[in-house]
Write a protein that holds these residues in place. Structure first.
Motif, PDB file in Angstrom:
ATOM      1  N   THR A 184       0.841  -1.202   0.000  1.00 12.24           N
ATOM      2  CA  THR A 184       0.000   0.000   0.000  1.00 12.24           C
ATOM      3  C   THR A 184       0.871   1.245   0.000  1.00 12.24           C
TER       4      THR A 184
ATOM      5  N   PHE B 158       6.542   8.815   8.078  1.00 12.99           N
ATOM      6  CA  PHE B 158       6.290   9.009   9.508  1.00 12.99           C
ATOM      7  C   PHE B 158       6.537   7.732  10.288  1.00 12.99           C
TER       8      PHE B 158
ATOM      9  N   ARG C 191      -7.215   6.714   8.355  1.00  9.79           N
ATOM     10  CA  ARG C 191      -5.875   6.169   8.248  1.00  9.79           C
ATOM     11  C   ARG C 191      -5.792   5.460   6.899  1.00  9.79           C
ATOM     12  N   SER C 192      -4.790   5.776   6.159  1.00  8.55           N
ATOM     13  CA  SER C 192      -4.656   5.107   4.867  1.00  8.55           C
ATOM     14  C   SER C 192      -4.195   3.676   5.094  1.00  8.55           C
ATOM     15  N   GLY C 193      -4.544   2.837   4.187  1.00 10.51           N
ATOM     16  CA  GLY C 193      -4.039   1.470   4.241  1.00 10.51           C
ATOM     17  C   GLY C 193      -4.673   0.584   5.293  1.00 10.51           C
TER      18      GLY C 193
ATOM     19  N   ASN D  73      -4.401  -1.156  11.895  1.00 10.59           N
ATOM     20  CA  ASN D  73      -3.653  -1.908  10.881  1.00 10.59           C
ATOM     21  C   ASN D  73      -2.531  -2.706  11.550  1.00 10.59           C
ATOM     22  N   LEU D  74      -1.910  -3.558  10.773  1.00  9.05           N
ATOM     23  CA  LEU D  74      -0.934  -4.483  11.351  1.00  9.05           C
ATOM     24  C   LEU D  74       0.192  -3.757  12.070  1.00  9.05           C
ATOM     25  N   LEU D  75       0.686  -2.708  11.457  1.00 13.28           N
ATOM     26  CA  LEU D  75       1.779  -1.968  12.066  1.00 13.28           C
ATOM     27  C   LEU D  75       1.346  -1.380  13.399  1.00 13.28           C
ATOM     28  N   GLU D  76       0.182  -0.785  13.400  1.00 10.07           N
ATOM     29  CA  GLU D  76      -0.318  -0.212  14.649  1.00 10.07           C
ATOM     30  C   GLU D  76      -0.432  -1.289  15.719  1.00 10.07           C
TER      31      GLU D  76
ATOM     32  N   PHE E 237       1.579   7.136  19.855  1.00 11.92           N
ATOM     33  CA  PHE E 237       2.949   7.172  19.340  1.00 11.92           C
ATOM     34  C   PHE E 237       3.003   6.940  17.832  1.00 11.92           C
ATOM     35  N   ILE E 238       2.146   6.048  17.371  1.00 11.74           N
ATOM     36  CA  ILE E 238       2.207   5.680  15.955  1.00 11.74           C
ATOM     37  C   ILE E 238       1.154   6.426  15.119  1.00 11.74           C
ATOM     38  N   SER E 239       0.533   7.435  15.752  1.00 13.98           N
ATOM     39  CA  SER E 239      -0.432   8.240  14.999  1.00 13.98           C
ATOM     40  C   SER E 239       0.156   9.605  14.670  1.00 13.98           C
ATOM     41  N   LYS E 240       0.017   9.980  13.429  1.00 21.17           N
ATOM     42  CA  LYS E 240       0.566  11.257  13.007  1.00 21.17           C
ATOM     43  C   LYS E 240      -0.229  12.409  13.625  1.00 21.17           C
TER      44      LYS E 240
END
Lengths: 182, 182
Positions: free
Chosen positions: A148, A155, B11-13, B26-29, B57-60
DNA sequence: CAAATTGTTCATTTTTTCTTGAACAAATCC
DNA sequence: GGATTTGTTCAAGAAAAAATGAACAATTTG
């Protein structure tokens, strides 16, 4: 001869016997144990571990498991498990006592050794598993970015790099702590 | 207009919607959150605190409470309490978002600040209360030695002195850690 | 000002962690 | 070798910690 009361020299100054058997903890012992129960909980260990270490710390003689059970009024199971943990940290060591088949335990009191044990058994593993997780994260990010492309991968990448720097700093910090506590 | 779905840019993706409402992590999150849940448990905080910090932390973008509730599937109560704790540690700060009445939260990512917060809120207090306890111990020992002179007071005294030295070392160590993590 | 939104509090429930104790294994004793 | 002592293990129960959600307070909005 079952039900042998503690074979150890009786702690002097203990309050005179009350209802149940084994000699009561004196006030000082109680307060020291209480202090260690607190300290140990802060470090994430169960109460019983603090009780055991505390009593050993404030006992002049090495104590066998059944004395701990008796005096702290904890189960044999707790005592056994607590001692195992404390030994794994090198926070207690067992010593040989002539003419007694039982293990006798003493509290290690060198702060550096205590810290080293805690670092080795509790902190290092987390740092290492953290490093593994971060490596996995990087992979995931790469895969995700491929699947994707739209994603905010810049970021994410920055954040994961941050995690990596934290992990490295943490790993470098540990030996310094050990050294400082010498 | 009740039940407004998250106002934030999607959130994209994110994987395409499944049964329940709010957009899936998502998986990364998920993996980042998992990492923080682990880290935070090591430090003695509840899972929910790790989830909250991890997602921030992982959110822009800064996220408001109800987005945390939605996306993490935790209760409003947990979110509120978790945020309070994180703010007390200066691990999250709230920022103003024009045209939105809600508080929006961002994760602090300066390791030094995080460490300072943890030291101030979690470690310092233990060191201080430890010092108090030790002072009380000294008193008790003095009283006990007077009442029951027979006691091993020399040994006890040595052990209590030891505790005092540990306490002092600990207190001195904390600022060094903060400095190292700068 | 009434209605709606946002966030907090706290009694209850759920989950997790710790402790217990009985069964077991291993070692020692007589 | 059989009995006793010593210590470990682990399933089940107890205790502690965390999460929930409904009631409430405080804002804000129209």
């Amino acid at each position: 001869m079952p039900q042998t009361a503690t074979k150890l020299a009786n702690r002097s100054g203990a309050s005179l016997g009350s209802p149940s058997g084994s000699d009561q903890l004196n006030l000082l012992e109680i307060e020291v144990i209480d202090l260690f129960v607190n300290a140990v909980k802060t470090l994430g260990f169960p109460k019983s571990v603090g009780e055991i270490y505390g009593l050993l710390f404030i006992s002049k003689e090495a104590l066998p498991l059944d004395t701990l059970v008796d005096r702290l009024q904890i189960s044999k199971g707790s005592a056994s498990q607590g001692l195992r943990l404390l030994r794994s940290l090198n926070a207690v060591t067992s010593i040989y006592v002539a003419g007694d088949r039982r293990d006798h335990f003493v509290a290690e009191t060198q702060l550096k050794k205590l810290a080293a044990g805690f670092i080795r058994e509790e902190l290092e593993p987390h740092i290492s598993s953290g490093a593994d997780r971060i490596a996995r994260l990087k992979q995931n990010l790469a895969e995700m970015a491929e699947a994707t492309p739209s994603t905010d991968s810049a970021f994410y990448e920055e954040q994961i790099d941050q995690l990596e720097r934290w992990n490295t700093k943490g790993r470098r910090l540990l030996p310094l702590i050990a050294k400082f506590l010498d």
